[in-house]
Structures are given as C-alpha cells and as structure tokens.
Write a protein that holds these residues in place. Structure first.
Motif, PDB file in Angstrom:
ATOM      1  N   PRO A   1       0.804  -1.229   0.000  1.00 23.57           N
ATOM      2  CA  PRO A   1       0.000   0.000   0.000  1.00 23.57           C
ATOM      3  C   PRO A   1       0.833   1.274   0.000  1.00 23.57           C
ATOM      4  CG  PRO A   1      -0.848  -1.564   1.602  1.00 23.57           C
ATOM      5  CD  PRO A   1       0.461  -2.111   1.127  1.00 23.57           C
ATOM      6  N   ARG A   2       0.371   2.245  -0.740  1.00 18.49           N
ATOM      7  CA  ARG A   2       0.878   3.608  -0.671  1.00 18.49           C
ATOM      8  C   ARG A   2      -0.220   4.524  -1.197  1.00 18.49           C
ATOM      9  NH1 ARG A   2       6.186   4.365  -3.377  1.00 18.49           N
ATOM     10  NH2 ARG A   2       6.570   2.135  -3.179  1.00 18.49           N
ATOM     11  N   ALA A   3      -0.168   5.772  -0.834  1.00 19.90           N
ATOM     12  CA  ALA A   3      -1.200   6.730  -1.224  1.00 19.90           C
ATOM     13  C   ALA A   3      -1.052   7.098  -2.695  1.00 19.90           C
ATOM     14  CB  ALA A   3      -1.118   7.971  -0.354  1.00 19.90           C
ATOM     15  N   TYR A   4      -2.183   7.339  -3.339  1.00 19.25           N
ATOM     16  CA  TYR A   4      -2.170   7.814  -4.726  1.00 19.25           C
ATOM     17  C   TYR A   4      -3.503   8.479  -5.032  1.00 19.25           C
ATOM     18  CZ  TYR A   4      -5.008   3.716  -6.089  1.00 19.25           C
ATOM     19  OH  TYR A   4      -5.996   2.771  -6.203  1.00 19.25           O
ATOM     20  N   THR A   5      -3.568   9.133  -6.164  1.00 20.74           N
ATOM     21  CA  THR A   5      -4.806   9.755  -6.619  1.00 20.74           C
ATOM     22  C   THR A   5      -5.357   8.954  -7.781  1.00 20.74           C
ATOM     23  OG1 THR A   5      -4.027  11.941  -5.944  1.00 20.74           O
ATOM     24  CG2 THR A   5      -5.875  11.861  -7.489  1.00 20.74           C
ATOM     25  N   ALA A   6      -6.590   8.471  -7.641  1.00 22.56           N
ATOM     26  CA  ALA A   6      -7.220   7.663  -8.687  1.00 22.56           C
ATOM     27  C   ALA A   6      -7.550   8.525  -9.898  1.00 22.56           C
ATOM     28  CB  ALA A   6      -8.475   6.993  -8.140  1.00 22.56           C
ATOM     29  N   SER A   7      -7.903   7.868 -10.990  1.00 21.71           N
ATOM     30  CA  SER A   7      -8.159   8.578 -12.249  1.00 21.71           C
ATOM     31  C   SER A   7      -9.313   9.567 -12.148  1.00 21.71           C
ATOM     32  CB  SER A   7      -8.435   7.572 -13.366  1.00 21.71           C
ATOM     33  OG  SER A   7      -9.521   6.719 -13.018  1.00 21.71           O
ATOM     34  N   SER A   8     -10.222   9.348 -11.194  1.00 22.37           N
ATOM     35  CA  SER A   8     -11.352  10.255 -11.011  1.00 22.37           C
ATOM     36  C   SER A   8     -10.981  11.475 -10.179  1.00 22.37           C
ATOM     37  CB  SER A   8     -12.494   9.514 -10.305  1.00 22.37           C
ATOM     38  OG  SER A   8     -12.086   9.127  -9.000  1.00 22.37           O
ATOM     39  N   GLY A   9      -9.768  11.468  -9.607  1.00 25.36           N
ATOM     40  CA  GLY A   9      -9.357  12.521  -8.692  1.00 25.36           C
ATOM     41  C   GLY A   9      -9.547  12.142  -7.236  1.00 25.36           C
ATOM     42  N   LYS A  10     -10.122  10.968  -6.986  1.00 22.47           N
ATOM     43  CA  LYS A  10     -10.351  10.488  -5.625  1.00 22.47           C
ATOM     44  C   LYS A  10      -9.024  10.152  -4.957  1.00 22.47           C
ATOM     45  CE  LYS A  10     -12.757   6.723  -3.173  1.00 22.47           C
ATOM     46  NZ  LYS A  10     -13.639   5.525  -3.356  1.00 22.47           N
ATOM     47  N   ALA A  11      -8.840  10.613  -3.728  1.00 21.74           N
ATOM     48  CA  ALA A  11      -7.612  10.329  -2.984  1.00 21.74           C
ATOM     49  C   ALA A  11      -7.718   8.965  -2.314  1.00 21.74           C
ATOM     50  CB  ALA A  11      -7.366  11.411  -1.948  1.00 21.74           C
ATOM     51  N   ILE A  12      -6.744   8.099  -2.575  1.00 18.00           N
ATOM     52  CA  ILE A  12      -6.675   6.790  -1.939  1.00 18.00           C
ATOM     53  C   ILE A  12      -5.552   6.842  -0.909  1.00 18.00           C
ATOM     54  CG2 ILE A  12      -6.445   4.313  -2.298  1.00 18.00           C
ATOM     55  CD1 ILE A  12      -8.855   5.582  -3.748  1.00 18.00           C
ATOM     56  N   ALA A  13      -5.909   6.651   0.341  1.00 20.76           N
ATOM     57  CA  ALA A  13      -4.922   6.717   1.419  1.00 20.76           C
ATOM     58  C   ALA A  13      -4.299   5.339   1.645  1.00 20.76           C
ATOM     59  CB  ALA A  13      -5.583   7.211   2.700  1.00 20.76           C
ATOM     60  N   VAL A  14      -3.141   5.342   2.275  1.00 20.87           N
ATOM     61  CA  VAL A  14      -2.453   4.077   2.562  1.00 20.87           C
ATOM     62  C   VAL A  14      -3.361   3.125   3.324  1.00 20.87           C
ATOM     63  CG1 VAL A  14      -0.535   3.033   3.815  1.00 20.87           C
ATOM     64  CG2 VAL A  14      -0.165   5.151   2.558  1.00 20.87           C
ATOM     65  N   GLU A  15      -4.092   3.652   4.302  1.00 17.95           N
ATOM     66  CA  GLU A  15      -4.922   2.799   5.141  1.00 17.95           C
ATOM     67  C   GLU A  15      -6.204   2.322   4.452  1.00 17.95           C
ATOM     68  OE1 GLU A  15      -5.565   7.161   6.418  1.00 17.95           O
ATOM     69  OE2 GLU A  15      -3.889   5.845   5.849  1.00 17.95           O
ATOM     70  N   ASP A  16      -6.478   2.817   3.254  1.00 17.16           N
ATOM     71  CA  ASP A  16      -7.689   2.409   2.528  1.00 17.16           C
ATOM     72  C   ASP A  16      -7.552   1.037   1.870  1.00 17.16           C
ATOM     73  OD1 ASP A  16      -8.901   4.794   3.157  1.00 17.16           O
ATOM     74  OD2 ASP A  16      -8.411   5.767   1.249  1.00 17.16           O
ATOM     75  N   VAL A  17      -6.321   0.563   1.684  1.00 16.30           N
ATOM     76  CA  VAL A  17      -6.106  -0.654   0.899  1.00 16.30           C
ATOM     77  C   VAL A  17      -5.134  -1.600   1.602  1.00 16.30           C
ATOM     78  CG1 VAL A  17      -6.588   0.452  -1.321  1.00 16.30           C
ATOM     79  CG2 VAL A  17      -4.251   0.468  -0.422  1.00 16.30           C
ATOM     80  N   ASP A  18      -5.233  -2.866   1.236  1.00 16.27           N
ATOM     81  CA  ASP A  18      -4.289  -3.879   1.710  1.00 16.27           C
ATOM     82  C   ASP A  18      -3.113  -4.041   0.759  1.00 16.27           C
ATOM     83  OD1 ASP A  18      -5.829  -4.780   4.038  1.00 16.27           O
ATOM     84  OD2 ASP A  18      -7.248  -5.534   2.550  1.00 16.27           O
ATOM     85  N   LEU A  19      -3.341  -3.724  -0.520  1.00 15.87           N
ATOM     86  CA  LEU A  19      -2.291  -3.796  -1.527  1.00 15.87           C
ATOM     87  C   LEU A  19      -2.740  -3.019  -2.758  1.00 15.87           C
ATOM     88  CD1 LEU A  19      -2.245  -7.166  -3.506  1.00 15.87           C
ATOM     89  CD2 LEU A  19      -4.167  -6.480  -2.076  1.00 15.87           C
ATOM     90  N   LEU A  20      -1.822  -2.831  -3.692  1.00 17.16           N
ATOM     91  CA  LEU A  20      -2.114  -2.175  -4.967  1.00 17.16           C
ATOM     92  C   LEU A  20      -1.957  -3.192  -6.092  1.00 17.16           C
ATOM     93  CD1 LEU A  20      -0.031   1.102  -4.471  1.00 17.16           C
ATOM     94  CD2 LEU A  20      -2.447   0.728  -3.908  1.00 17.16           C
ATOM     95  N   VAL A  21      -2.858  -3.118  -7.085  1.00 19.31           N
ATOM     96  CA  VAL A  21      -2.780  -4.014  -8.235  1.00 19.31           C
ATOM     97  C   VAL A  21      -3.102  -3.234  -9.505  1.00 19.31           C
ATOM     98  CG1 VAL A  21      -3.460  -6.236  -9.205  1.00 19.31           C
ATOM     99  CG2 VAL A  21      -3.718  -5.845  -6.746  1.00 19.31           C
ATOM    100  N   ARG A  22      -2.299  -3.436 -10.523  1.00 20.07           N
ATOM    101  CA  ARG A  22      -2.556  -2.898 -11.855  1.00 20.07           C
ATOM    102  C   ARG A  22      -2.557  -4.071 -12.828  1.00 20.07           C
ATOM    103  NH1 ARG A  22      -3.493   0.537  -8.596  1.00 20.07           N
ATOM    104  NH2 ARG A  22      -2.976   2.762  -8.744  1.00 20.07           N
ATOM    105  N   ALA A  23      -3.559  -4.141 -13.712  1.00 21.42           N
ATOM    106  CA  ALA A  23      -3.704  -5.304 -14.586  1.00 21.42           C
ATOM    107  C   ALA A  23      -3.829  -4.898 -16.050  1.00 21.42           C
ATOM    108  CB  ALA A  23      -4.926  -6.132 -14.179  1.00 21.42           C
ATOM    109  N   MET A  24      -3.262  -5.724 -16.899  1.00 23.93           N
ATOM    110  CA  MET A  24      -3.318  -5.519 -18.337  1.00 23.93           C
ATOM    111  C   MET A  24      -4.473  -6.328 -18.936  1.00 23.93           C
ATOM    112  SD  MET A  24      -0.749  -3.490 -18.753  1.00 23.93           S
ATOM    113  CE  MET A  24      -0.554  -3.498 -20.555  1.00 23.93           C
ATOM    114  N   SER A  25      -5.162  -5.736 -19.896  1.00 24.98           N
ATOM    115  CA  SER A  25      -6.242  -6.424 -20.601  1.00 24.98           C
ATOM    116  C   SER A  25      -6.171  -6.086 -22.079  1.00 24.98           C
ATOM    117  CB  SER A  25      -7.603  -6.004 -20.036  1.00 24.98           C
ATOM    118  OG  SER A  25      -8.654  -6.662 -20.712  1.00 24.98           O
TER     119      SER A  25
END
Length: 400
Positions: free
Chosen positions: A287-311
């Motif tokens: 986990p680390r903080a980031y800003t989602a594509s909508s502008g929503k702030a994602i805090a470290v404590e909001d998630v257990d991990l980060l995942v990016r996937a290709m399709s």
C-alpha cells in the motif's frame, strides 16, 4: 443503384453495463440458424455486431467502444442443467484483428447475466419474488464453472437503480452480489507449475537478469502476477503512464507470452497473439497513497495492496472481475506475491486492493487437498444496468 445487397438482419439484443464493462447480450435462439452453433459464421456475425476488425481501432461501424472493456459479446440460453438457470458464454472481440477469443470469462459482465436472464424471460417466473432477492444460478460455459448472482427485485422487476457505488463506474446503482464457485479455471492445478512463486525466464528486455519472480495462478482467469518493483513500477500507475509508453506495452506483452507458455496455455510464443484474452498480467505492490483517475484520494490505510492489470494489451482502467477473483484467491494463499504485497499471513479471507479507478473488496476461500491448494469460492459485489434494448442490425452479407 446496386440492388444486389440484402436488407440488414435484425437480431433482438440488449446492450448492458456490468461492473466496469459493457457489451451486447443476445439469446442463442434469436441468432440466425447458422450462427447458433460455434464456428466461423457465428464469429463473423458477432464481430460485425461489435464493429471488428477495425484497422482504425475505433469500432465506429458497430456497437463496440474501442476498448477491451467495451468490445464484448454475451450469449445466453436456458440451461441444459437442472442445477442452473442460464448458460452464459462470453466472447472477447478483438478490436483490430479478425477473431473472437472464447478462452475465458468476463467477471464484470457476469454481474449483468442474472439481471439480463430475468429480463429475457430465461429465469422461470415462479422463481422471481414480488420483492426481495432472486438467486440466479449461472453456468459459465467458457470455463465450466458455476456463478451465483443475487439480484434485487422490486415489484417483480429487477432493481437497477440504487446507492451502491463501484469505483470505475460514474453513477451509483443497485448492488448485485456474485459468488464464483470453485473458481480455479480450467482442468489443471490452481498453480500449474506446482509453486506459489516461480522463477520465470523472460527476455532481458523484460528483466535485465533474464528472470522474474511470478505467481502463476488459475483462478477466475489465468493470471500472471509479478512484483511492480521488479518492472520498475510503484503500483500507483494510471492508464496513461503505461498505455502511452510503447516500450512498456511491448515488454508486458513479452512477459504475458512467456508466462502463458510456462502455464501450458500455449505451445509456442507465437500463439499468444491469437489468445489475447488470457492469461492476464498484473503487477502488485504494498500500500501507498495515490490519486485515482477520477481525482479520488486513496490513502495508505484504505487498501491492503495495490494491483494494476493488463487487458488486451493495455492497462485496464479499473479491474477485470475475473482478475479480482484471482487477486482474492492468491491473497489467501501464503507466500504468493499477492499475499506478500498484502502483508503476508495465512488468515486472509478478503482483501481491499487499489486499482487505477479506486478500490475494490474481494473475498475468497481456499483449502489444501492432498498438499495442493484449491479455491472453494470467491465473492464480490458489482452493479449492472440495461442501457438499451431492441434489435441490433447487421449487414446480411456477413453470413454469405
């Protein structure tokens, strides 16, 4: 005036959003007779419905939206099994090439199958309450698995409006619960190499050492998980960070092809080009903080991990539902790269992961049988909505 062309075919269809995808839903019995069975003519018809192949990459002359999330078809029919209500077959239509990939499921559109089957009259009327919830039993024909959808009903009709918010979808809607039963894909082991982490040989263009650690898993959809840092990423990347980088797309496709070969899904690397839908490639990070594509702030404590996937060769704008199943299952197995990114441990029955559009919770149950890991169930919530219904028109010469 050229009178040699026949009038267009008119085929009943429903255009529907499910999760963060949308596609054209058709009843098998409504297709022209020559397209009711698998084969070249069925594929040709469905490609023309979507507007493929399109060398311009826009699908202007069809129902597709020129992304992997919107170039999809679903075929429904009354189930031949007394344990199921509806048989569901998913086709991922290539945008610029002439083929339909039938090798896997779409987890997002799975959430639309139950509501659509009710709308089409496939689910028996006596099973639909006046108010409450109907459990629609779905046979996923691509991978031979059962999905149970819990669809809300009000006044005998599917409830589509609601307050359930799904990151990656702009407007709230009614919640549809999904349970993917025994979600390990295919006939082989959940971990096809027998290891929860594998040293995968790859070209130096992918990893300078010629090797990269990977978790290769069959659950929901065959997926190759790697550590974001080993690719030089942070796990907070958004679509343009990857999709605007041609070299990144090439190296990620190389990784996908080598992983597919190691998983036994293809016999040679060249076959990967004709199997675009599976396997998926995803990279994970702590986990680390980031800003989602909508502008929503994602805090470290909001998630257990980060995942990016290709399709289909591009970074997905949110997360494929089937890949979310793979994430949930892999997180529950000690020692996988997904589990380690989430902090490790063996008591995880659910995780919240961050994706480019926000967050998603997925639950999973796993067990060990004779020393091998098996997945018993994966659960998540999505939403679905009918966007349009009527008849899709297709030039008749496509079946000539």
């Amino acid at each position: 005036m050229n009178t040699s062309f026949a009038p267009q075919l008119r085929i009943p269809a429903i255009y529907m959003r499910g999760g963060t995808s949308k596609g054209v839903f058709l009843r098998v019995e409504d297709l022209p007779e020559v397209a009711r069975t698998p084969g070249v003519q069925r594929d040709a018809l469905l490609m023309r419905v979507i507007g493929s192949p399109d060398p311009y990459g826009k699908q202007t002359d069809g129902m597709g939206g020129a992304t992997s999330s919107t170039s999809k078809v679903v075929l429904l029919s009354e189930s031949e099994s007394p344990q199921h209500d509806v048989d569901y077959l998913f086709g991922q239509v290539s945008i610029d090439s002439a083929f339909v990939d039938w090798s896997g499921n779409c987890g997002n559109l799975s959430s639309a199958v139950g509501p659509c089957a009710i709308e089409m009259g496939i689910v028996p009327a006596e099973r639909i309450p006046a108010n409450g919830e109907v459990e629609v039993r779905i046979w996923q024909a691509n991978i031979g698995k059962t999905i149970v959808a819990r669809v809300p009903v009000v006044d005998g009709q599917v409830q589509e409006s609601g307050d359930f918010e799904l990151d990656g979808v702009t407007f709230p809607a009614a919640e549809v619960g999904l349970s993917f039963m025994d979600p390990a894909a295919g006939e082989g082991s959940m971990f096809p190499t027998g290891n929860v982490v594998e040293e995968l040989e790859v070209p130096q263009q992918v990893a300078a050492s010629g090797r990269i650690r990977a978790t290769l898993i069959n659950a929901g959809i065959p997926t190759i998980f790697v550590d974001a840092a080993e690719l030089g990423y942070r796990g907070t990347e958004l679509q343009d960070d990857i999709n605007a980088d041609g070299e990144a797309l090439v190296r990620l496709e190389m990784l996908r092809a080598h992983g597919a070969l190691r998983m036994g899904l293809i016999h040679n690397l060249e076959e990967a080009a004709t199997r675009q839908h599976t396997p998926k490639v995803a990279f994970v990070a702590s986990p680390r903080a980031y800003t989602a594509s909508s502008g929503k702030a994602i805090a470290v404590e909001d998630v257990d991990l980060l995942v990016r996937a290709m399709s289909m060769g591009k970074l997905h704008h949110a997360m494929m539902g089937t890949a979310a199943v793979a994430i949930g299952v892999a997180a529950a197995v000690p020692g996988t790269l997904v589990n380690l990114a989430a902090g490790g441990g063996d008591a995880r029955t659910s995780v919240v992961f961050g994706h480019p559009s926000g967050t998603l919770r997925v639950g999973a149950g796993v067990d060990q049988v004779e020393g091998c890991w098996v997945a018993t169930e994966a659960t998540m919530s999505r939403s679905a909505r009918i966007l349009m219904e009527g008849k899709v028109r297709v030039p008749a010469e496509v079946l000539a």
